[in-house]
Structure formats: C-alpha cells, structure tokens
Enzyme design. Structure first.
Site, short mmCIF file in Angstrom:
data_model
loop_
_atom_site.label_atom_id
_atom_site.label_comp_id
_atom_site.label_asym_id
_atom_site.label_seq_id
_atom_site.Cartn_x
_atom_site.Cartn_y
_atom_site.Cartn_z
N LYS A 271 0.54 -1.18 -0.08
CA LYS A 271 0.37 0.02 0.30
C LYS A 271 0.51 1.06 0.17
O LYS A 271 0.78 2.03 -0.82
CB LYS A 271 -0.92 -0.07 0.89
CG LYS A 271 -1.06 1.21 1.72
CD LYS A 271 -2.48 1.30 2.86
CE LYS A 271 -1.86 1.94 3.66
NZ LYS A 271 -1.85 3.93 4.23
N ASN A 272 1.60 1.20 1.01
CA ASN A 272 2.58 2.41 1.32
C ASN A 272 3.69 3.33 0.54
O ASN A 272 3.77 4.53 0.11
CB ASN A 272 3.52 2.74 2.19
CG ASN A 272 2.61 3.09 3.77
OD1 ASN A 272 1.26 3.31 3.18
ND2 ASN A 272 3.09 2.40 4.69
N ARG B 67 -1.26 15.02 12.26
CA ARG B 67 0.43 15.02 11.23
C ARG B 67 0.42 16.40 10.50
O ARG B 67 0.20 16.32 9.26
CB ARG B 67 -0.29 14.06 10.07
CG ARG B 67 0.02 12.43 10.54
CD ARG B 67 -0.74 11.43 9.60
NE ARG B 67 0.25 10.63 9.29
CZ ARG B 67 -0.20 9.71 8.70
NH1 ARG B 67 -1.19 8.96 9.41
NH2 ARG B 67 0.58 8.59 8.64
N CYS C 25 -6.28 13.04 11.71
CA CYS C 25 -5.59 11.80 11.32
C CYS C 25 -6.30 10.96 12.63
O CYS C 25 -5.69 12.09 14.00
CB CYS C 25 -4.27 11.71 11.13
SG CYS C 25 -3.52 10.00 10.94
C1 UD1 Z 1 4.13 6.79 6.44
C2 UD1 Z 1 3.28 6.44 5.94
C3 UD1 Z 1 2.50 5.18 7.42
C4 UD1 Z 1 4.05 4.96 8.63
C5 UD1 Z 1 4.60 6.40 8.29
C6 UD1 Z 1 6.15 6.13 9.12
C7 UD1 Z 1 2.73 5.49 3.55
C8 UD1 Z 1 1.29 6.51 3.13
N1 UD1 Z 1 2.50 6.44 5.74
O1 UD1 Z 1 3.29 8.56 6.80
O2 UD1 Z 1 2.36 3.92 7.22
O3 UD1 Z 1 3.60 4.94 10.10
O4 UD1 Z 1 4.97 6.45 6.83
O5 UD1 Z 1 6.82 5.36 8.95
O6 UD1 Z 1 3.67 5.41 3.46
N2 UD1 Z 1 6.46 14.89 10.55
C9 UD1 Z 1 6.27 16.28 10.96
N3 UD1 Z 1 5.88 17.50 10.02
C10 UD1 Z 1 6.33 17.09 8.19
C11 UD1 Z 1 6.19 15.42 7.94
C12 UD1 Z 1 6.35 14.60 9.15
O7 UD1 Z 1 6.67 17.16 11.77
O8 UD1 Z 1 6.17 17.59 7.39
C13 UD1 Z 1 5.84 14.29 11.43
C14 UD1 Z 1 4.86 13.61 11.81
O9 UD1 Z 1 3.87 14.19 12.45
C15 UD1 Z 1 4.71 12.25 12.10
C16 UD1 Z 1 6.22 11.46 11.57
O10 UD1 Z 1 6.94 13.18 11.48
O11 UD1 Z 1 5.33 12.23 13.62
C17 UD1 Z 1 6.35 10.83 10.84
O12 UD1 Z 1 6.14 11.21 9.76
P1 UD1 Z 1 6.44 10.70 8.40
O13 UD1 Z 1 7.51 9.44 8.11
O14 UD1 Z 1 5.83 11.60 7.23
O15 UD1 Z 1 4.91 9.80 8.42
P2 UD1 Z 1 3.96 9.28 6.39
O16 UD1 Z 1 4.54 9.82 5.86
O17 UD1 Z 1 2.56 10.48 6.95
#
Ligand code: UD1
Length: 423
Positions: free
Chosen positions: A22-23, A121, A116
């Site tokens: 999926k991811n 997020r 979310c």
């Molecule tokens: C992706 C995955 C999700 C997985 C996560 C971590 C997909 C569709 N989803 O989510 O299943 O749990 O990676 O492996 O691939 N953050 C910030 N600012 C930003 C972006 C992120 O503070 O601009 C923080 C988020 O709030 C979170 C952390 O960084 O606490 C990790 O987020 P991120 O790695 O971006 O996860 P996703 O890409 O949303």
C-alpha cells in the site's frame, strides 16, 4: 455498516502470497501523473486507499483502469489541477499529490489533509522543502495553493529535520523534472522510497542514493510511461506473522521481501517463535507454546529501526506472553489508541506518554470493539483470533484501507472470521 465477527481459539496454518505494498502504491500512483504517458502497475493491491488515489487521478483528467491487481494510468491529458476536498479527505496520504501536481502542472490546489487518527500530522517539512525548490505556497481557507514562481522548479539542497517518509517522497516527485540537482539530506530510508525511485528510474528519472540518507536527484526534461511491479507489503507480512504467532500455528509467506522484514523479524524472534527465511522471498514461522515477552524495549524508529506500523500488531501477539514487554513509540504521538480495545478483551496494559507496558495475561476474551486506525484495527483481529469466544469489530473501513480481503486470508489460514453487513 460492516463489521467483522471473529471467533477465537483456532490455530492458524497455511501458505499465503503477500499482497502488493500500500505505502508504495500510493506515491507511485501519484508519480504516474508526471509521466505524460501510460503506466501499468502490476501487483497493485485492491484497497480503498488505492481506489481513492485512482479517483484523484481521474479527477485530474488521467484515464485509469484497474483489474486483476493491475492499475493502468494514462496521464497524457491533464485537464484539472485542483483536487476537491472530498477526494483529499478519502485518503490520508493524499498530500503526496502536491509534489507530483506541481512537477507536472507548475501549479495545484489541494486541501489540508483531514484530521488523522495518529494525532496531528503536520506537513511543515513538505511545504518548506517545496518552497526552497521555487514554489510559492499559501494557505487560504483550508486550501493549499501552490504555484511555481519561475519558468521551472529548480533543484535545492534540503536537510530534513526528521527523515519523514511523505516529505522525502514529495521532494523526489517535485525534483525529478525540476531544473538542476536536488540533494536530500536525512532522507527517509524506508523500502517504499526505493520502490518509488525504482519506478521513477524506469520512467527515465535520474535518482541515486535511495535507501540511504542522502538522495541525489538530477532533474530531466521529461519522463515517459512504463510497466512496473509494486513491491510486497512488509507491514501486511508483519501482520500475518504476528497473527500466527498470537493464535499459534504455522505459516509460510510467499512473495515477501525478507531483507525489508528483518527489523521486525529480529524482534518477533525474541518471543520464542521459530522463524526461517529460506530464500529472499519466503518466511516460515511456527508458534508453539506460550510466547515469551520481549526482553529489550521495543522502540519504533525510522527504517531500518522497528517500524511504527508494526507496533500494534506485535503488541497483540504479546498480550498473553509470559512476562512484561515495554513499547516506546517514537514516530507518532497518538499511536496507542488500540490499547483500549485490548484492555476490554482482558489485556493488562499501562500507557504513559510514549511508553506502553504490556504484562502478559493468561487469556483474552471476546468483546465488542471498534477499529481505531488501520494497523490498530488489524491488531484487534489478531487479538480476537487468540481470544476465547467471539469478538465483534466495528469501523472496519479503517482496516479495508490497507488489507486486501483480510477475512478471506484469515479463513485461508483456518481462522474463523466473517464480514457482516449491519444496518
Ligand atoms: C508514512 C506511512 C505510514 C508510516 C509512516 C512512518 C504512507 C502512506 N504512510 O506516513 O504508514 O507510519 O510513514 O513510517 O507511506 N512530520 C512532521 N512534519 C512533516 C512531516 C512529518 O512533523 O512535515 C512528523 C509526523 O507528524 C510524524 C513523523 O514526522 O510524527 C513521521 O511522519 P512521516 O514519516 O512523514 O509519515 P507519513 O509519510 O505521514
């Protein structure tokens, strides 16, 4: 309204072919926007999130079809660069379309991703990186309006404060056709990033360093369509292995990518299950007597650390283990919402901030619970399979976002699980 009814107490046994990931399907579908031709994606999982991504592509003017786990996207004619809010809300990770639309059209309007279940997020890292590449981005009444400032977006040196998966993907999508070189320092190293880059390279992109923390992208003038096979889903793999560990029995996973599963397998092994990986794509697990608690603290970390997406499913397996296991959730602030359902089923769990202490109990009992999020919901199925009696799981739309025909898979393994439609 649909529910799952699970009757516990049966051992699981069988062989299964892991679904596509999926991811990585979601960013790869977004990336197909950049190609201006036809992309054929094989091993694409049949999931509500994938269908939501295809609807977003359809709304931009792409011609999309899906059959037999193959998605075809023709992005020759893009007619619209605004994604309506209702479509953005359907899929949590729709923000990934921002980088792709900017790269293809030079402008786009998307809405702020909906609330979310994993706590706030934020997308600050996505936005500041795209700004550094020449995008003007402003927010207006819940909409994010993006426009490139010059003739083209340009490369930039970007150092992420945290190796965010989504931000790394958005930067890559924006950079592949930008002018010049983009360097991402502290990039996410998840296997799904490599899958996205593998697809983009097949479309003509020049990317190196994916899978490491420094990724270099040299912008090219244009990409073209291609055929690509999506990688196996390591988190679905972790889920079915945990289920078998919890319920007892044996399972062979085929079409798995063993190296990607290793951070998870090395912890699962500590529960006393026998695990063999005879080749790069097969995992065998046998779970006999009562599992042992995991002695070392289970800390979720960016890849290659223990994946946050496997935290809930591993916890489900440890609810009846001999001893106490301690989890430390370091990626998301609000990722223990499944624990209330486990406690309702008889588990002994204390949560304080990012720590969850799980004391193994003798047995669990069935209860009526609601899925709180995708992985938490899958973990409830796992707990239910090892519990005495019947568990009714509501809000299963969360689970359908990420698992293809999960009730059929559980039945294939000998578990008792039905999907029922209730008014
Ligand atoms: C992706 C995955 C999700 C997985 C996560 C971590 C997909 C569709 N989803 O989510 O299943 O749990 O990676 O492996 O691939 N953050 C910030 N600012 C930003 C972006 C992120 O503070 O601009 C923080 C988020 O709030 C979170 C952390 O960084 O606490 C990790 O987020 P991120 O790695 O971006 O996860 P996703 O890409 O949303």
């Amino acid at each position: 309204m649909q529910k799952f009814i699970v009757r516990g107490g049966r051992r699981l046994s069988g062989e299964l072919e892991l679904q596509g990931c999926k991811n990585s399907s979601l960013p790869i579908l977004a990336a197909s926007l950049l190609c201006g031709g036809e992309c054929v994606l094989m091993n694409c999982p049949k999931l509500t999130d994938v269908f939501a991504a295809l609807r977003i592509l359809g709304c931009t003017g792409c011609k999309c079809t899906f059959s037999d786990n193959t998605a075809a996207v023709d992005s020759k004619d893009i007619t619209r660069n605004e994604i309506p809010e209702e479509l953005m809300r359907e899929m949590r990770s729709s923000i990934i379309f921002m980088g792709a639309m900017l790269g293809r059209c030079g402008e786009c309007t998307v809405s702020v991703p909906g609330g979310c279940e994993l706590g706030p997020r934020p997308i600050d890292m996505h936005i500041s990186a795209l700004r550094r590449m020449g995008a003007d981005i402003r927010e207006d009444g819940g909409k994010i309006i993006c426009r490139r400032m010059g003739e083209k977006l340009h490369g930039a040196k970007i150092s992420l404060a945290f190796p965010s998966v989504g931000a790394t993907e958005n930067i890559i999508l924006c950079a592949v056709t930008a002018d010049g070189e983009t360097v991402i320092n502290n990039a996410a190293r998840e296997p799904e990033i490599c899958d996205l880059c593998g697809f983009l390279r097949k479309c003509g992109a020049d990317i190196s360093g994916d899978g490491e923390s420094r990724i270099v992208i040299k912008g090219v003038n244009a990409l073209h369509g291609c055929e690509y096979r999506i990688m196996p889903d390591r988190i679905a793999g972790a889920t079915y292995l945990s289920m078998t560990a919890a319920a007892g029995g044996e399972i062979i996973l085929r079409n798995a990518c063993v190296p990607d599963l290793e951070p998870f397998l090395s912890v699962l092994e500590q529960t006393g299950c026998s695990i063999y990986t005879s080749s790069r794509d097969r995992v065998y697990l046998r779970s006999g007597s009562r599992l042992k608690a995991v002695r070392d603290r289970i800390r979720t970390m960016p890849h290659p650390g223990f994946p946050t997406d496997a935290q809930a499913v591993l916890m489900a397996a440890l609810l009846c283990a001999d001893g106490t296991s301690v989890f430390e959730e370091n990626i998301f602030d609000c990722r223990y919402r499944h624990t209330d359902a486990f406690i309702k089923m008889g588990a002994d769990i204390q949560v304080v901030g990012k720590i969850a202490v799980v004391k193994g109990v003798r047995s669990l009992h069935g209860a009526a619970v609601d899925a709180t999020d995708l992985r938490g919901g899958a973990a409830m199925i796992s707990a239910a399979l090892s519990a005495e009696g019947m568990t009714e799981i509501g809000r299963i739309c969360h689970i359908d976002r990420g698992y293809e025909k999960i009730e059929e898979t559980v039945r294939l393994l000998g578990g008792d699980m039905q999907r029922v439609v209730k008014d």
